[in-house]
Write an enzyme that holds these catalytic residues in place. Structure first.
Site: not given
Ligand code: MRU
Length: 352
Positions: A51-53, A92, A197, A238, A248-249
């Protein structure tokens, strides 16, 4: 970055196999996973094993390369590629890097005059994407470190560290770079409900790098800002719209509002591949809604060392689980990319 002295990337490819750090198990266990075909890679992205963009972008790029490697060498070649591309695109919806990577590898493959050439070009493109992702993280670190003074107390949300990239990260890269430059930095880590996270991944990363950090409940951030205990906020993104609005999250927007109310500078760190010129504003960014179970249950390790899932609410309770929110550009002091530090309304738009 290193884990117990061994250098790792978050995701990489060995032959036709995509290998990645299993992020569902951290911080309790460190295990690598092997995804033997594109459907397994798509499922790893969907289920958030990765996970993470940035990391899902690189994984999707490798997944697209797997599609091309797997495609039968006959008149089904293109149908197979289109259906694999769709399977990866459906994993996603919010992270722009996912779509950027799939389309770049797909476009590279289409340039091949033969199936063999297409395979070669797809793998090359996926490897180039991963390398660019790691290099962008390092450059974001260099530019962002200039915003961090000695002794700074930085607040961050979710995990935008090296686990969310191929290496270095986005929001955490400036912290890693500042620490390597000899600056003392401490980090407030939002736990980041519902999947935590921050508490699980960001705290683990910072611990590995020897950086002072303290986990806080998400709703403690405003209190600490009001008390003057936060010098700056850095978060990842993201997807960033053309006008500088940044998704973002979930919970990021609240932090930006609190930061504005308390004159705390709020920065977004992201590579250029996160900018989506097709989105005029944050209203156009698709926001993922996830299972209500992520809100109704928590997962952790009990005192006997067993991974356990426990329910927190009464049976039959309903929950809503939007995974991201949008911070409007006017709340963002600057966006840190690999090209420098930009006002959100003056983003460089020359995408690679
Ligand atoms: O749902 P996730 O864990 O994939 O979300 C991740 C985030 O929101 C990060 O802050 C975001 O991807 C930026 S980091 C490259």
């Amino acid at each position: 970055m290193q884990v117990n002295g061994v250098p790792y990337r978050t995701v990489w490819m060995e032959g036709r196999t995509v290998r990645m750090i299993n992020q569902q198990l951290i911080p309790h266990r460190f295990e690598l996973s092997s995804l033997e075909n594109h459907l397994q890679t798509a499922e790893a992205i969907r289920s958030m094993l990765v996970r993470g963009a940035g990391a899902i972008g690189a994984s999707a790029g490798y997944g697209m390369a797997q599609v091309v490697l797997e495609a039968p060498d006959d008149d089904r070649f293109m149908t197979y590629i289109e259906s694999g591309r769709e399977a990866l695109r459906r994993t996603r919806p919010t992270a722009q890097d996912l779509f950027y990577a799939i389309e770049r590898v797909y476009a590279a493959a289409l340039k091949g005059a033969t199936a063999a050439q297409a395979r070669l070009l797809a793998v090359e493109a996926a490897e180039a994407l991963a390398d660019e992702n790691a290099a962008a993280g390092e450059a974001i670190g260099r530019h962002g470190a200039e915003l961090i003074s000695d002794g700074a107390r930085v607040l961050t949300h979710c995990n935008a560290g090296w686990l969310a990239f191929v290496d270095w990260g986005s929001a955490l890269a400036p912290i890693y770079m500042a620490a390597r430059q000899g600056k003392r930095v401490s980090v407030w880590v939002d736990e980041t409900r519902p999947r935590c996270q921050g508490a699980s991944l960001t705290a683990w990363e910072l611990n590995g790098e020897g950086i002072e950090h303290t986990i806080i409940a998400d709703n403690a951030a405003g209190f600490l800002m009001h008390r003057g205990e936060v010098d700056l906020v850095i978060v990842g993104a993201d997807r960033i719209a053309r006008n500088g609005d940044a998704a973002n999250k979930i919970g990021t927007y609240e932090k930006a509002v609190c930061a504005a109310a308390n004159q705390v500078p709020f920065y977004v760190a992201a590579p250029m591949s996160t900018i989506d010129l097709a989105c005029a504003s944050g209203d156009d960014i698709p926001i993922e809604e996830r299972s209500q179970d992520e809100v109704l249950y928590v997962v952790g390790r009990d005192d006997r060392g067993e991974l356990t899932r426990v329910r927190m609410s009464h049976q039959g309770a309903q929950a809503r689980n939007p995974a991201f929110d949008v911070t409007p550009a006017h709340l963002i002091k600057a966006i840190i990319t690999q090209q420098g530090v930009h006002k959100p309304t003056e983003l460089p738009c020359a995408l690679v």
